[in-house]
Design an enzyme around this catalytic site. Structure first.
Site, PDB file in Angstrom:
ATOM      1  CD  GLU A  57      31.502  37.253  36.331  1.00 51.46           C
ATOM      2  OE1 GLU A  57      31.755  38.347  36.880  1.00 51.46           O
ATOM      3  OE2 GLU A  57      30.613  37.114  35.463  1.00 51.46           O
ATOM      4  CD  GLN A  79      34.553  43.515  40.645  1.00 49.25           C
ATOM      5  OE1 GLN A  79      33.371  43.794  40.464  1.00 49.25           O
ATOM      6  NE2 GLN A  79      35.537  44.100  40.000  1.00 49.25           N
ATOM      7  CB  ILE A  84      31.782  31.960  41.186  1.00 48.37           C
ATOM      8  CG1 ILE A  84      32.985  31.211  40.625  1.00 48.37           C
ATOM      9  CG2 ILE A  84      30.837  31.031  41.955  1.00 48.37           C
ATOM     10  CD1 ILE A  84      33.938  30.707  41.691  1.00 48.37           C
ATOM     11  CG  HIS A 126      27.797  42.538  45.941  1.00 51.41           C
ATOM     12  ND1 HIS A 126      26.537  42.839  45.506  1.00 51.41           N
ATOM     13  CD2 HIS A 126      28.660  43.021  45.008  1.00 51.41           C
ATOM     14  CE1 HIS A 126      26.610  43.497  44.365  1.00 51.41           C
ATOM     15  NE2 HIS A 126      27.882  43.610  44.034  1.00 51.41           N
TER      16      HIS A 126
END
Length: 334
Positions: A57, A79, A84, A126
């Site tokens: 990332e 994603q 991040i 997630h």
């Protein structure tokens, strides 16, 4: 169009209009993204403009910053918003500051898109809501749409903007705003057809909130998925609430908020992220500063809990009709 289709359409429209727009990220090319937001773009525009990156990332964002300062308009996908953090330094120390450090000589016209929030049982890595981390950073804009029409128009505005924009996409409503607490769609957006989202170019301005329900008793401030849950809650309770979809939290449409709270005299803030230092705290402070003499009760908050994101208890973690309803009733009791 659902939100995924609307976002895909925004990419397509802008890539057609601007040869300098490129798309990069993990699996955004051949695969079309894990949620298929970029599906078909590589086939149409080629591997030079839509390309896959390594799972790095910080490298994705650093590459996009270089492209943007060079004159391109990159749209980088992270994603999941939870991923991040390795790129945080690049965003806050480089992308956010280049305009200031160069006295406006250089700009960073880039967008960082990311699926965000819970709703798919993705677990702790997630499902996080990270917006407050970036709202704190001067030089970065933060956008969170709640419906397909806004998603497309806001993304086009973000791509055209000359500053870096964090564009968080609530994956819980990617395919339509359904909620586990109700057995029906929460809003008409769940039954949209293609006519509801124009095929071509249009924009929704950054920094302009939408009053999605007018009312006189209490103002409810929210964004993303929680707009739908708030709407359902006030409908179920039969309360004459004014519900405002902020759309973007930086820039913030404080004028619309102020006008509404001065009219109703009461305010409730709803967001999915944790309570402590969540963006709702900033909203409560701003409302208190600007509307103190109009307030009839303390500003209330309905938020996620101050815990790591729970996998098996995901739906208990979300602010739902019970917690939102409790906050609204507290605001109305005084």
């Amino acid at each position: 169009m659902n939100m995924i289709q609307a976002l895909n359409s925004a990419h397509d429209v802008m890539m057609e209009r601007d040869q300098g727009m490129v798309v990069l990220g993990e699996d955004v090319g051949f695969f079309g993204g894990v949620f298929r937001v970029t599906e078909g773009l590589q086939k149409k525009y080629g591997k030079q403009r839509v390309f896959d990156t390594p799972i790095a990332e910080n490298g994705i964002i650093a590459t996009a910053i270089g492209m943007a300062t060079y004159g391109l308009r990159p749209v980088a996908e992270i994603q999941f918003a939870d991923y991040i953090y390795p790129a945080y330094d690049q965003i806050v120390s480089e992308a956010a500051r280049i305009r200031y450090r160069t006295a406006g000589e250089w700009t960073v016209p880039m967008v960082i898109r990311s699926p965000y929030g819970g709703g798919i049982f993705g677990g702790q890595t997630h499902s996080q809501s990270t917006e407050a981390l970036f709202a704190h950073v001067a030089g970065v804009k933060t956008v969170i749409p709640s419906n397909p029409y806004d998603a497309k128009g806001l993304l086009i505005s973000a791509i055209e903007d000359n500053d870096p924009v964090l564009f968080f996409e609530p994956k819980r409503i990617y395919n339509g705003p359904f909620d586990g607490f109700f057995d029906r769609p929460l809003t008409p957006w769940a039954k949209t057809d293609a006519a509801d989202v124009p095929e071509g170019y249009y924009t929704v301005p950054l920094g302009k909130a939408a009053v999605v329900r007018e009312g006189e008793e209490v103002t409810v401030l929210s964004y993303g998925t929680m707009v739908h849950v708030a709407l359902a809650t006030v409908r179920e309770l039969g309360i004459d609430a004014e519900v405002i979809d902020l759309r973007s939290i930086v820039p913030l449409d404080i004028e619309t908020i102020e006008d509404s709270v001065k009219k109703t005299g009461r305010c409730v803030v709803v967001h999915e992220a944790t309570r402590t230092n969540g963006f709702g705290a900033e909203l409560a402070a701003l409302v208190q500063e600007r509307c103190f003499y109009h307030l009839e009760a303390p500003v209330q908050r309905a938020t996620g809990f101050d815990t790591p994101y729970p996998h098996s208890l995901e739906w208990a973690y979300f602010p739902g009709p019970v917690r939102i309803g409790t906050a609204i009733k507290k605001a109305l009791e005084v």
